[in-house]
Design a protein around this motif. Structure first.
Motif, short mmCIF file in Angstrom:
data_model
loop_
_atom_site.label_atom_id
_atom_site.label_comp_id
_atom_site.label_asym_id
_atom_site.label_seq_id
_atom_site.Cartn_x
_atom_site.Cartn_y
_atom_site.Cartn_z
N PRO A 48 0.79 -1.23 -0.20
CA PRO A 48 -0.13 -0.07 -0.03
C PRO A 48 0.78 1.18 -0.02
O PRO A 48 1.74 1.25 0.88
CB PRO A 48 -0.88 -0.09 1.09
N GLY A 56 -6.36 8.25 0.70
CA GLY A 56 -5.86 6.71 0.95
C GLY A 56 -4.74 5.96 0.66
O GLY A 56 -3.87 6.74 0.13
N GLU A 66 -6.89 -1.99 -5.09
CA GLU A 66 -7.74 -1.66 -4.17
C GLU A 66 -7.21 -0.35 -3.32
O GLU A 66 -6.17 0.12 -3.30
CB GLU A 66 -7.51 -2.79 -2.85
N VAL A 68 -7.74 1.99 0.37
CA VAL A 68 -8.27 2.05 1.89
C VAL A 68 -8.26 3.53 2.35
O VAL A 68 -7.29 4.05 2.39
CB VAL A 68 -7.46 1.12 2.82
N SER A 85 -12.66 0.54 2.68
CA SER A 85 -12.02 -0.06 1.62
C SER A 85 -12.74 -0.37 0.57
O SER A 85 -13.96 -0.63 0.55
CB SER A 85 -11.60 -1.49 2.17
N TYR A 86 -12.21 0.00 -0.86
CA TYR A 86 -13.06 -0.38 -2.02
C TYR A 86 -11.83 -1.07 -2.79
O TYR A 86 -10.70 -0.67 -3.09
CB TYR A 86 -13.48 1.07 -2.46
N ARG A 87 -12.45 -2.28 -3.57
CA ARG A 87 -11.64 -3.07 -4.75
C ARG A 87 -12.23 -2.74 -6.08
O ARG A 87 -13.45 -2.71 -6.49
CB ARG A 87 -11.92 -4.52 -4.34
#
Length: 273
Positions: A48, A56, A66, A68, A85-87
């Motif tokens: 990340p 994010g 992804e 976050v 969180s989004y994928r």
């Protein structure tokens, strides 16, 4: 109407059509979320990462991209607000998703086999200072008749990119042959934006002198039934990499480096001078 008057009217219409095309080109560049608004080109990994111009922590892996988001942060994707969180899932090559963040747009995309994030902020100085693109005066002599020949099967064609180390692969459907100044020339064509249309990347001997060194692009309408095409080099356009180093534009295949001067179309942007 006399023949001379008809010719003058036709010429005026040709100039007006070109001016409309050029205005549309500049309007796309000046769009609040166009290429001139890009503030960063971020290459994603499995670790990340945080970026100053996007919210994010971003990463990519076997299941795709992804993000976050921090508490209170929000992105709007396809009209739906997302938090936490989004994928994004696996994005296809040359595909992309636009995530709205306040007055900015975060482009989430895949280029050359790599997942990237490219935020676009309307107040980026490159965009706010934009005042148009210089171009050669339009001249009907640069509208050339050519003939398109389709390959038996589309040919995978690998080309370089404006970003060092990156490659693009296109399925070339065929080749265009034409004559200019008594010299026989040819260009490998890639699929165009509209169904049946073609797109040609090329350089010529003006490249790096009066026109952008790396590439220009010409959109070609669908060929006629007999393969006839019209190449209007007055509409040879710059790609985004002519304005910003944050673009991943493809370079022309080697056979599209023309040994003649195409003194038509868009010139080197003021931003590169």
């Amino acid at each position: 109407m006399t023949t001379q008057a008809a010719a003058a009217t036709e010429h005026d219409a040709f100039i007006a059509d070109w001016q409309d095309w050029h205005r549309q080109q500049e309007a796309r560049l000046a769009d609040p979320h166009g290429f001139l608004a890009i503030t960063g080109l971020h290459w994603l990994t499995g670790t990340p990462q945080r970026f100053a111009d996007a919210p994010g922590a971003w990463s990519t892996g076997a299941d795709g991209i992804e993000v976050v988001l921090d508490d209170g942060a929000e992105l709007v994707i396809d009209g739906t607000a997302v938090r936490g969180s989004y994928r994004f899932g696996i994005i296809p090559e040359r595909g992309g998703v636009e995530a709205v963040w306040g007055d900015a747009v975060v482009e989430v995309a895949r280029r050359g086999g790599h997942d990237i994030v490219r935020p676009r902020h309307p107040d980026n100085p490159l965009r706010t200072a934009f005042h148009g693109t210089p171009a050669y005066a339009p001249d009907p002599k640069w509208v050339v008749l050519g003939r398109y020949t389709a390959f038996a099967e589309p040919r995978p064609t690998t080309v370089g990119a404006a970003v060092e180390g990156l490659e693009h692969v296109y399925e070339a459907p065929g080749r265009i042959e034409f004559e200019l100044g008594g010299e026989k020339l040819g260009l490998t064509a890639f699929p165009g934006k509209a169904p049946g249309s073609l797109s040609v990347l090329f350089t010529d001997t003006t490249s790096g002198v009066t026109t952008y060194a790396a590439n220009r692009v010409l959109q070609v309408p669908p060929p006629a039934a007999d393969g006839t095409v019209h190449l209007d080099f007055n509409r040879a356009a710059n790609l985004p990499c002519a304005y910003t180093d944050l673009a991943t534009c493809p370079l022309p295949p080697a056979e599209n480096r023309l040994p003649v001067a195409i003194e038509a179309g868009e010139k080197i942007p003021y931003e590169r001078r």
